[in-house]
Design an enzyme around this catalytic site. Structure first.
Site, PDB file in Angstrom:
ATOM      1  N   ASN A 153     175.918  55.943 -26.380  1.00 32.14           N
ATOM      2  CA  ASN A 153     175.090  56.671 -27.340  1.00 32.14           C
ATOM      3  C   ASN A 153     176.016  57.521 -28.189  1.00 32.14           C
ATOM      4  O   ASN A 153     176.687  58.417 -27.675  1.00 32.14           O
ATOM      5  CB  ASN A 153     174.088  57.578 -26.616  1.00 32.14           C
ATOM      6  CG  ASN A 153     173.089  58.211 -27.572  1.00 32.14           C
ATOM      7  OD1 ASN A 153     172.242  57.509 -28.121  1.00 32.14           O
ATOM      8  ND2 ASN A 153     173.210  59.508 -27.784  1.00 32.14           N
ATOM      9  N   GLU A 154     176.103  57.186 -29.455  1.00 35.07           N
ATOM     10  CA  GLU A 154     176.878  57.995 -30.401  1.00 35.07           C
ATOM     11  C   GLU A 154     178.263  58.362 -29.872  1.00 35.07           C
ATOM     12  O   GLU A 154     178.501  59.513 -29.502  1.00 35.07           O
ATOM     13  CB  GLU A 154     176.114  59.267 -30.753  1.00 35.07           C
ATOM     14  CG  GLU A 154     174.806  59.003 -31.440  1.00 35.07           C
ATOM     15  CD  GLU A 154     174.072  60.277 -31.825  1.00 35.07           C
ATOM     16  OE1 GLU A 154     174.281  61.306 -31.169  1.00 35.07           O
ATOM     17  OE2 GLU A 154     173.284  60.229 -32.779  1.00 35.07           O
ATOM     18  N   GLU A 307     167.408  56.138 -34.481  1.00 29.35           N
ATOM     19  CA  GLU A 307     166.806  57.438 -34.188  1.00 29.35           C
ATOM     20  C   GLU A 307     166.513  58.186 -35.476  1.00 29.35           C
ATOM     21  O   GLU A 307     167.362  58.238 -36.367  1.00 29.35           O
ATOM     22  CB  GLU A 307     167.775  58.330 -33.389  1.00 29.35           C
ATOM     23  CG  GLU A 307     168.032  57.930 -31.968  1.00 29.35           C
ATOM     24  CD  GLU A 307     168.999  58.909 -31.289  1.00 29.35           C
ATOM     25  OE1 GLU A 307     169.058  60.088 -31.693  1.00 29.35           O
ATOM     26  OE2 GLU A 307     169.709  58.475 -30.375  1.00 29.35           O
ATOM     27  N   HIS A 358     163.406  69.760 -29.163  1.00 33.97           N
ATOM     28  CA  HIS A 358     163.606  68.692 -30.139  1.00 33.97           C
ATOM     29  C   HIS A 358     162.302  67.921 -30.306  1.00 33.97           C
ATOM     30  O   HIS A 358     161.610  67.639 -29.345  1.00 33.97           O
ATOM     31  CB  HIS A 358     164.723  67.759 -29.646  1.00 33.97           C
ATOM     32  CG  HIS A 358     165.160  66.797 -30.693  1.00 33.97           C
ATOM     33  ND1 HIS A 358     164.400  65.716 -31.077  1.00 33.97           N
ATOM     34  CD2 HIS A 358     166.262  66.771 -31.448  1.00 33.97           C
ATOM     35  CE1 HIS A 358     165.023  65.076 -32.031  1.00 33.97           C
ATOM     36  NE2 HIS A 358     166.159  65.679 -32.275  1.00 33.97           N
TER      37      HIS A 358
HETATM   38  C1  GLA Z   1     171.344  62.372 -31.202  1.00 35.25           C
HETATM   39  C2  GLA Z   1     171.207  61.747 -29.840  1.00 35.25           C
HETATM   40  C3  GLA Z   1     169.900  61.986 -29.172  1.00 35.25           C
HETATM   41  C4  GLA Z   1     169.391  63.373 -29.447  1.00 35.25           C
HETATM   42  C5  GLA Z   1     169.353  63.621 -30.915  1.00 35.25           C
HETATM   43  C6  GLA Z   1     168.857  64.982 -31.253  1.00 35.25           C
HETATM   44  O1  GLA Z   1     171.171  61.575 -32.280  1.00 35.25           O
HETATM   45  O2  GLA Z   1     171.503  60.381 -29.816  1.00 35.25           O
HETATM   46  O3  GLA Z   1     170.106  61.794 -27.794  1.00 35.25           O
HETATM   47  O4  GLA Z   1     170.240  64.296 -28.865  1.00 35.25           O
HETATM   48  O5  GLA Z   1     170.648  63.523 -31.431  1.00 35.25           O
HETATM   49  O6  GLA Z   1     168.893  65.213 -32.611  1.00 35.25           O
END
Ligand code: GLA
Length: 661
Positions: A153-154, A307, A358
């Site tokens: 993830n990122e 996302e 969030h």
């Molecule tokens: C990122 C992450 C998510 C979440 C969002 C919140 O994009 O991938 O897990 O933390 O940010 O903005």
């Protein structure tokens, strides 16, 4: 493997989000099934942060709970985007492998308790990541719910530890060949930095004063390559057991730890996360910026918004609500630009944990809420757009974007701290967005001949190959705008000698820049054509170019500020200062007119976004988003997929997806 397979499997565009059922229990899961049906969710991203549950102790896996969720989702008609959980190693991992925790430039070793805490160069981390990716693929590789693999993830964490240092040296040997070549490349003759053995070379840890720019840029290149290698290992471990497409969700436009062009070549489809950091029309422009980047990194292929939020995330320290209708406008802003759907972080707002505030598709208030009702409406809208699947976007204008150039602008010691890569790039995109022009991002070394107009707003670093390519582009008939500081250094961060920018580009521009003269803070200067500029100025002379606007005061009075040069079959413009918004928009309008770039759907006023998606069989759809506060009549009436009826106008803030005739 292409995204076509994803949308075929889904039977249309994707709609859904990150789904973390492990935070809830059976009652909520039951409600999730019902609400996902109501919101037309067809894709859920599962397992992103589930490592501690999937592998409660080293080498012992517990998949039972995940089996249940995948089977349940499948029964509810929701496909799964299954993540590998490697962005958040569990506490046992930290304690067993403290050397795999990241180290800051200051030498602080971080620990668990948050996420993204790992060193991508640490062998123990890489092994553990490969293992769990392989184990997941072995178990779920052909699960009927599975539609997509979501590696990690990122990828974002930087590290400066000893593993990093060792891997950096291996990378440097391969790039430079010898220590002599490295010393030469980094200009280590300055400040007594000459290296006499490889062991002396370190990652950019905290130093007393400015760091060596060559080292800094090479480190970013290395880190991107190292991260890409980690991605490839997981991808290949998955591919050994599964034929579903594999991706990793790339970071927001403002982060630049990775060469996203390189990632675009290695993923089966580009996926990105996007959270605008300002409200209103700025958020819409930023959506277009992020979406155009995502499409461009994949070479124009369909991509997917992995996302977004149901609110705006952290606009100047505040989590702002999205206005009614804004979730739909942002969703369509992405789909217009080639996204095969729209997913959110996350499905259900967490009641505990670091991101409990969030936003989500189902907020704390539950389904009886404005947000869930809007989500249902957006799900319904996306479900009506299935026929767009696989269609693409065609741009005739491009903004040049290069990670090396970004990293070059991130170093210390530049002539002005106002040189900001991201801000400059998004401003160039914005000026074309405001003018209703669809924009690709392009790499300075790629074939540009499909574009009538190319903007090079922020190419401080320009390679020899890039400079030759831009010259070729103009010679072949293109219209090019190069902005200040472009081509000042080569790929080694060595200044170009004999005048900026790089020689082949200088010839195409017909100018020679002699001196950079940043302006004082708040200093405004007037140009001879009446426009105003700030921040920067340059002393240059024309060598074949015509002066379009001159400086009017100070040492530069009467000297060229904006020039234009006919070269070969094209024309090259050079802008040596930063125009204010009005002047920049006027320049863009002139370039658009002269290069013959036309809006895709003529006859719409400013403030109405219109992008066309093209199918390979010739069908086309115009996606329209009205950012104005009043209704706007359409140039001609057409079938609107969102309503299933003929549309003649756009409501204030309204949207339409028109089948083109
Ligand atoms: C990122 C992450 C998510 C979440 C969002 C919140 O994009 O991938 O897990 O933390 O940010 O903005």
């Amino acid at each position: 493997m292409t995204t076509r397979r994803l949308t075929d499997r889904l039977g249309g565009l994707a709609f859904g989000g990150d789904y973390n059922p492990e935070q809830w229990g059976p009652e909520v899961w039951k409600e999730d099934d019902e609400l996902m049906g109501r919101a037309r969710v067809n894709l859920a991203t599962v397992g992103v942060f589930s490592w501690a549950l999937l592998e409660p102790e080293e080498g012992r896996y517990d998949f039972g709970w995940l089996d249940g969720h995948l089977d349940r989702l499948h029964a509810a008609g929701v496909a799964v985007d299954l993540a590998t959980p490697t962005a958040s190693p569990p506490p046992w991992f930290t304690l067993a492998h403290p050397d795999a925790m990241p180290v800051t430039p200051e030498g602080t070793r971080l620990t668990h308790g948050s996420r993204d805490t790992y060193c991508v160069a640490a062998p123990a981390y890489r092994l553990a990541a490969r293992r769990i990716a392989g184990a997941l693929a072995e178990r779920y590789g052909d699960h009927p719910a599975l539609a997509l693999w979501h590696v990690h993830n990122e990828y974002v964490t930087l590290c400066h530890c000893d593993h990093t240092a060792a891997a950096f040296r291996v990378w440097l040997r391969a790039r430079h060949g010898s220590l002599d070549a490295l010393n030469d490349s980094w200009g280590t003759a300055f400040w007594s930095q000459h290296y006499t053995s490889w062991e002396q070379v370190l990652p950019p840890r905290a130093t007393q004063w400015h760091q060596n720019p060559g080292l800094l840029v090479d480190f970013r290149r290395f880190w991107s390559d190292e991260t890409l290698a980690a991605y490839r290992e997981q991808r290949d471990a998955i591919r050994a057991h599964s034929d579903r497409p594999v991706t990793t969700n790339l970071m927001l436009p403002g982060y630049q730890n990775l060469d996203l062009w390189a990632f675009g070549r290695e993923v089966d489809l580009v996926t990105v996360d996007h959270y605008p950091t300002e409200p209103g029309v700025g958020a819409a422009a930023d959506t277009a910026f992020g979406a155009d980047r995502a499409r461009s990194f994949g070479g124009g292929a369909p991509w997917l918004l992995m996302e977004q939020g149901t609110n705006t995330v952290y606009a100047k320290g505040r989590v702002l609500a999205k206005e009614p209708g804004e979730i739909l406008r942002h969703t369509l802003g992405h789909i217009a630009r080639g996204s095969e759907g729209a997913l959110f972080f996350q499905w259900r707002q967490s009641r505990a944990g670091a991101e409990q505030w969030h936003s989500a598709m189902v907020p704390h208030a539950g389904p009886d809420s404005r947000i869930f009702r809007e989500v249902e409406a957006v799900g319904e809208a996306v479900a009506r757009l299935g026929e767009l699947a696989g269609s693409t976007v065609r741009a005739r204008a491009a903004v040049l974007h290069d990670s090396d150039a970004w990293w070059a602008m991130d170093v210390d010691g530049l002539p002005s701290t106002e040189l900001d890569y991201h801000a400059t790039l998004s401003r160039a995109h914005r000026v074309l967005w405001d003018a209703g022009v669809t924009v690709d991002f392009a790499h300075p070394e790629q074939d540009l001949s499909d574009y009538r107009l190319v903007l090079a707003p922020a190419l401080l670093l320009l390679s020899d190959a890039g400079a030759a390519n831009l010259r070729r582009y103009v010679e072949g008939g293109g219209t090019l705008l190069v902005q200040h500081t472009a081509g000042a250094v080569d790929e080694r961060m060595h200044a170009r000698l004999g005048g900026y920018p790089a020689a082949p580009l200088r010839e195409a521009l017909g100018v020679r820049v002699e001196e950079y003269r940043p302006l004082r803070e708040d200093e405004h200067i007037a140009l001879s054509d009446g426009s105003r500029a700030t921040a920067w100025s340059e002393s240059l002379r024309t060598e074949g170019a015509q002066t379009v606007a001159a400086y009017t005061h100070g040492m530069l009075a009467d000297g060229p500020a904006l020039t234009r040069h006919r070269f070969g079959a094209g024309q090259a413009w050079y802008l040596s200062t930063r125009l204010d918004d009005t002047g920049y928009a006027a320049l863009a309008a002139r370039l658009i007119a002269e290069s013959g770039v036309v809006p895709e759907l003529p006859g719409l006023p400013a403030g109405v976004e219109a992008v066309t998606r093209h199918a390979s069989d010739g069908r086309r759809w115009h996606v329209l988003i009205n950012h104005r506060a009043e209704a706007v009549p359409l140039p001609e009436s057409a079938h609107d997929l969102l309503t299933g009826a003929q549309a003649n106008e756009l409501a204030p803030g309204g949207c339409a997806v028109l089948r083109a005739h």
